[in-house]
Scaffold this active site. Structure first.
Site, PDB file in Angstrom:
ATOM      1  N   ARG A   1       0.847  -1.191   0.000  1.00  0.00           N
ATOM      2  CA  ARG A   1       0.000   0.000   0.000  1.00  0.00           C
ATOM      3  C   ARG A   1       0.882   1.240   0.000  1.00  0.00           C
ATOM      4  NH1 ARG A   1      -1.793   0.647   4.406  1.00  0.00           N
ATOM      5  NH2 ARG A   1      -1.102  -1.209   5.494  1.00  0.00           N
TER       6      ARG A   1
ATOM      7  N   TYR B   1      -1.657  -3.499  -6.895  1.00  0.00           N
ATOM      8  CA  TYR B   1      -1.383  -4.290  -5.704  1.00  0.00           C
ATOM      9  C   TYR B   1      -2.436  -4.219  -4.607  1.00  0.00           C
ATOM     10  CZ  TYR B   1       1.139  -6.861  -2.289  1.00  0.00           C
ATOM     11  OH  TYR B   1       1.483  -7.833  -1.400  1.00  0.00           O
ATOM     12  N   GLY B   2      -2.773  -5.349  -4.045  1.00  0.00           N
ATOM     13  CA  GLY B   2      -3.533  -5.486  -2.796  1.00  0.00           C
ATOM     14  C   GLY B   2      -4.464  -4.342  -2.461  1.00  0.00           C
ATOM     15  N   GLY B   3      -4.217  -3.762  -1.296  1.00  0.00           N
ATOM     16  CA  GLY B   3      -5.080  -2.714  -0.770  1.00  0.00           C
ATOM     17  C   GLY B   3      -5.215  -1.494  -1.671  1.00  0.00           C
TER      18      GLY B   3
ATOM     19  N   LYS C   1      -9.458  -2.296   1.935  1.00  0.00           N
ATOM     20  CA  LYS C   1      -9.161  -1.175   2.816  1.00  0.00           C
ATOM     21  C   LYS C   1      -9.933   0.082   2.384  1.00  0.00           C
ATOM     22  CE  LYS C   1      -6.860  -3.763   5.408  1.00  0.00           C
ATOM     23  NZ  LYS C   1      -5.609  -4.331   5.246  1.00  0.00           N
TER      24      LYS C   1
ATOM     25  N   HIS D   1     -10.351  -2.776  11.604  1.00  0.00           N
ATOM     26  CA  HIS D   1      -9.247  -3.614  11.089  1.00  0.00           C
ATOM     27  C   HIS D   1      -9.029  -4.752  12.087  1.00  0.00           C
ATOM     28  CE1 HIS D   1      -4.800  -3.612   9.461  1.00  0.00           C
ATOM     29  NE2 HIS D   1      -5.543  -4.500   8.847  1.00  0.00           N
TER      30      HIS D   1
ATOM     31  N   SER E   1      -1.184  -3.851  10.458  1.00  0.00           N
ATOM     32  CA  SER E   1      -0.816  -4.703   9.327  1.00  0.00           C
ATOM     33  C   SER E   1       0.425  -5.531   9.661  1.00  0.00           C
ATOM     34  CB  SER E   1      -0.538  -3.832   8.106  1.00  0.00           C
ATOM     35  OG  SER E   1      -1.691  -3.082   7.800  1.00  0.00           O
TER      36      SER E   1
ATOM     37  N   CYS F   1       0.876  -7.851  11.843  1.00  0.00           N
ATOM     38  CA  CYS F   1       1.138  -8.026  13.276  1.00  0.00           C
ATOM     39  C   CYS F   1       0.377  -9.205  13.873  1.00  0.00           C
ATOM     40  CB  CYS F   1       0.822  -6.747  14.030  1.00  0.00           C
ATOM     41  SG  CYS F   1       1.998  -5.428  13.684  1.00  0.00           S
ATOM     42  N   GLY F   2      -0.119 -10.124  13.023  1.00  0.00           N
ATOM     43  CA  GLY F   2      -0.614 -11.378  13.564  1.00  0.00           C
ATOM     44  C   GLY F   2      -2.113 -11.642  13.511  1.00  0.00           C
ATOM     45  N   LYS F   3      -2.878 -10.880  12.739  1.00  0.00           N
ATOM     46  CA  LYS F   3      -4.324 -11.145  12.690  1.00  0.00           C
ATOM     47  C   LYS F   3      -4.621 -12.489  12.027  1.00  0.00           C
ATOM     48  CE  LYS F   3      -5.384  -7.296  10.652  1.00  0.00           C
ATOM     49  NZ  LYS F   3      -4.014  -6.795  10.684  1.00  0.00           N
ATOM     50  N   THR F   4      -4.043 -12.725  10.842  1.00  0.00           N
ATOM     51  CA  THR F   4      -4.337 -13.979  10.148  1.00  0.00           C
ATOM     52  C   THR F   4      -3.931 -15.160  11.021  1.00  0.00           C
ATOM     53  OG1 THR F   4      -4.053 -12.905   8.014  1.00  0.00           O
ATOM     54  CG2 THR F   4      -3.932 -15.313   8.042  1.00  0.00           C
ATOM     55  N   ASN F   5      -2.770 -15.029  11.679  1.00  0.00           N
ATOM     56  CA  ASN F   5      -2.305 -16.112  12.535  1.00  0.00           C
ATOM     57  C   ASN F   5      -3.257 -16.372  13.695  1.00  0.00           C
ATOM     58  OD1 ASN F   5       0.628 -17.350  12.056  1.00  0.00           O
ATOM     59  ND2 ASN F   5       0.473 -15.336  11.118  1.00  0.00           N
TER      60      ASN F   5
ATOM     61  N   ASP G   1      -9.135 -10.025   8.852  1.00  0.00           N
ATOM     62  CA  ASP G   1      -8.596  -8.683   8.568  1.00  0.00           C
ATOM     63  C   ASP G   1      -9.575  -7.551   8.868  1.00  0.00           C
ATOM     64  OD1 ASP G   1      -6.276  -7.236   7.564  1.00  0.00           O
ATOM     65  OD2 ASP G   1      -7.490  -6.706   5.822  1.00  0.00           O
TER      66      ASP G   1
ATOM     67  N   ASN H   1       6.466  -8.686   1.804  1.00  0.00           N
ATOM     68  CA  ASN H   1       5.011  -8.460   1.786  1.00  0.00           C
ATOM     69  C   ASN H   1       4.332  -9.301   0.699  1.00  0.00           C
ATOM     70  OD1 ASN H   1       2.648  -7.177   2.827  1.00  0.00           O
ATOM     71  ND2 ASN H   1       2.639  -5.736   1.112  1.00  0.00           N
TER      72      ASN H   1
ATOM     73  N   ARG I   1       2.048 -12.258  -0.766  1.00  0.00           N
ATOM     74  CA  ARG I   1       0.724 -12.588  -0.218  1.00  0.00           C
ATOM     75  C   ARG I   1       0.093 -13.783  -0.925  1.00  0.00           C
ATOM     76  NH1 ARG I   1      -1.548  -8.963   3.996  1.00  0.00           N
ATOM     77  NH2 ARG I   1       0.101  -7.457   4.249  1.00  0.00           N
TER      78      ARG I   1
ATOM     79  N   GLY J   1       0.428 -20.639  18.489  1.00  0.00           N
ATOM     80  CA  GLY J   1      -0.533 -21.485  19.202  1.00  0.00           C
ATOM     81  C   GLY J   1      -0.575 -21.206  20.699  1.00  0.00           C
TER      82      GLY J   1
END
Ligand code: GTP
Ligand code: SPV
Ligand code: MN
Length: 615
Positions: A90, A229-231, A238, A258, A281, A283-287, A306, A396, A398, A524
């Protein structure tokens, strides 16, 4: 798919648009015609979201060299795209909020007056789709017709964007049929800004050096130029679901955030809970959205990774949906040991962007496997070996994958009107100060915690990685209006929800020891923190109150089977008043840039925090 019309050369643009239109709603037809008259595409395709359309587009793109098909035995139905090296993230400095008044965009957004920006964009969009096809992409954010859902249309000259939108949204005829005369929907226009002259050979990843990602909240429009690209290019994400939707939410009494969204079930009692979490962004949301608990007693299911839309329901509780239908996830660091659910989700039907290619025709990125292949083609298409001294995949890079492939997908993703929310987490990458977990002392204190969040920068945005910046609610680049007004809106939502408001906690998976290593194993093992959070709201544990919130009392955090040195545990919860007071000083400076728009309540929270730290 509606076939591309070929009309006689003298046919008008209006005829081109209308000859195979799949709606008769005048507002849609007029708008598509206006944009086509401006951008002058060679053909217009009305997308229906069908499998045939997908097959046709992907084969055209393979032919054109934009997509590389992966080995069908290893990664069926999947493709690799390599972007232009200058179009990989972005572009926040080229992102604009065009509200009537500058003060309504606030000091954290770039602003231009709407008319001024439209005039500035005009020469860029004029003829920008020449030689290309304009795709009309109707989509629904959330189930079509749901209580929290919204509709939009993207016009784009990028078939890559179309494919990604088909994964990321409920795209197609149902969404278009939802748009009726006079109904509310969001208009988004995207051009890669690379018109083709007659006979000119296309490049693999067309884009422009000049980029504009512009938002018109008063008229619910997005105009994006120059990036694929992406966003920047998947405007549902976004641009619409956060920047435009945050303004809609302010006006209509809801929140666009977000945030990831999870369902947690206590396996002993069968009782379930819903949790959302805002982390900046990368920082671990998908995980966290795909968490596999390392402790017994919990079943964790995914709803979103997200974006979440939150709206008070009829019973006075907060309800949430994931408005998206796919994941656009960070590849590096995703592997069988960190995120096995993501690895399973990616079995096929996935578009990979800027990852490396193996000699077997599969994908690879740093962190995917412990063993590093001897030879790869890197994200820029060059030979790569472990000795190359540069990453094989872009940091980055994806994957775009349908959410329905997630083995841990909760049925709740399908819930027409969303799920009731119990807990909200705020977190970021903080090497110091912020403890592993702390419950906010009240909704207002929670809003203060969200408003003052900081995080070290990552590769998801252009600029220097690692630098600490304030990222309130993980929304710094995504709030479509004045950030201070947004804090006020959050305070108002709390007042409205009262006792039924979700409980707010702050978390930090990224605290480091003096030697620079992460103190907490993360991934985990974050289930141990969530376990405490839920037991806290269920009233099963007391916690211990500190100056910055309530943390687990001795023995409350389940550390069974974890080899965590006592010194590390102490450090994870260490609160250094001097260091926090210094941060409070910076918070005051941070607030100052918003002047008198900062809600008085947040100044009050800052003062009471200082008082607690000095006590
Ligand atoms: P966006 O899609 O950009 O909004 O990112 P995201 O917030 O979904 O981040 P994601 O889950 O993709 O994680 C980004 C990076 O952080 C990856 O490299 C992960 O491996 C890493 N990460 C995620 N969770 C943890 C954790 O608990 N501990 C540590 N140390 N790293 C983590
Ligand atoms: C982010 O940067 O927060 C993302 C990726 O989720 S993008 O869609 O490019 O915004
Ligand atoms: Mn994100």
């Amino acid at each position: 798919m509606g076939s591309a019309t070929t009309l006689a050369p003298e046919a008008t643009i209006a005829e081109l648009v209308r000859s195979n239109a799949t709606t008769d709603v005048a507002e849609v037809l007029t708008w598509v015609t206006e944009v086509a008259e401006l951008t002058r595409p060679e053909a217009v395709v009305w997308c229906d979201g069908s499998q045939e359309e997908w097959a046709q587009l992907t084969s055209e793109m393979v032919e054109a060299g934009t997509l590389l098909p992966l080995n069908k035995d290893l990664r069926p139905g999947s493709f690799l795209a390599r972007s232009h090296p200058g179009d990989v993230a972005r572009v926040e400095d080229r992102t604009f909020i065009c509200s009537e008044n500058e003060a309504d965009a606030g000091p954290t957004n770039n602003w231009r007056a709407p008319a001024e920006m439209k005039a500035e964009l005009q020469p860029f969009f004029a003829g920008s789709m020449r030689g290309r096809t304009m795709y009309v992409v109707p989509f629904s954010m959330g189930p079509v017709g749901g209580a929290i859902s919204q509709l939009g249309v993207q016009l784009t000259d990028s078939p890559y964007a179309v494919l990604n939108m088909r994964i990321m949204t409920r795209m197609g005829q149902d969404a278009l049929d939802g748009i009726t005369a006079g109904s509310e929907w969001v208009r988004t226009v995207h051009s890669v800004g690379a018109p083709l002259e007659p006979g000119q050979q296309d490049v693999e990843w067309p884009c422009s050096d000049t980029k504009y990602i512009t938002h018109f909240p008063d008229t619910l429009e997005v105009w994006s130029f120059g990036s694929g690209y992406g966003g920047n290019a998947l405007l549902s994400k976004k641009c619409f679901a956060l920047r435009i939707a945050s303004v809609m939410g302010r006006n209509e009494g809801w929140l666009a955030e977000h945030m990831l969204l999870l369902k947690l079930t206590d396996t002993a009692t069968g009782k379930d809970y819903h949790l959302s979490a805002a982390f900046p962004s990368a920082c671990g949301k998908t995980n966290l959205a795909m968490l596999q608990p390392t402790i017994p007693g919990w079943k964790v299911e995914t709803i979103g990774d997200d974006i979440a839309w939150l709206r008070p329901g009829k019973d006075g509780r907060m309800y949430a949906i994931n408005p998206e239908a796919g994941f656009f996830g960070v590849a590096p660091g995703t592997g069988a040991s960190t995120n096995p659910v993501a690895m399973e989700t990616l079995w096929g039907n996935t578009i990979f962007t800027n990852v490396a290619l193996t000699d077997q025709g599969d994908v690879w990125w740093e962190g995917m496997t412990d063993e590093v292949p001897d030879h790869l083609i890197d994200w820029q298409g060059n030979d790569w070996t472990p000795e190359s001294g540069r990453p094989a995949a872009h940091p980055n890079s994806r994957f775009t994958v349908p959410i329905q492939q997630t083995p841990t997908l909760a049925d709740d993703w399908y819930e027409q009107d969303g799920v009731p929310l119990d807990v909200i987490l705020f977190g970021g990458r903080r090497a110091t100060n912020v403890p592993l977990v702390a419950q906010s002392l009240s909704w207002e204190h929670g809003v203060f915690v969200g408003a003052t969040m900081g995080s070290e920068k990552t590769a998801a945005q252009e600029g220097s990685v690692g630098e600490l910046r304030r990222d309130p609610f993980a929304m710094l680049p995504f709030c479509g209006y004045n950030m201070a007004d947004y804090w006020g809106h959050w305070l108002e939502m709390g007042e409205k929800l009262g006792e039924k408001a979700p409980k707010i906690f702050q978390v930090n998976w990224f605290r480091k020891g003096a030697d620079g290593r992460f103190l907490w194993p993360g991934f985990g093992d974050n289930s141990r923190v969530i376990d405490w959070v839920i037991r806290r709201i269920a009233g099963e544990v007391e916690g211990r109150e500190t100056a910055v919130g309530t943390v687990p009392a001795e023995g409350e955090l389940n550390l069974d089977g974890l080899d965590l040195p006592a010194a590390d545990l102490d450090e994870l919860f260490a609160i250094d008043p001097a260091s926090w007071l210094a941060e409070a000083e910076l918070t005051e400076e941070f607030f100052a840039q918003f002047g008198d728009r900062v809600p008085a309540r947040l100044h009050q929270e800052l003062e009471t925090l200082r008082g607690r730290l000095s006590a």
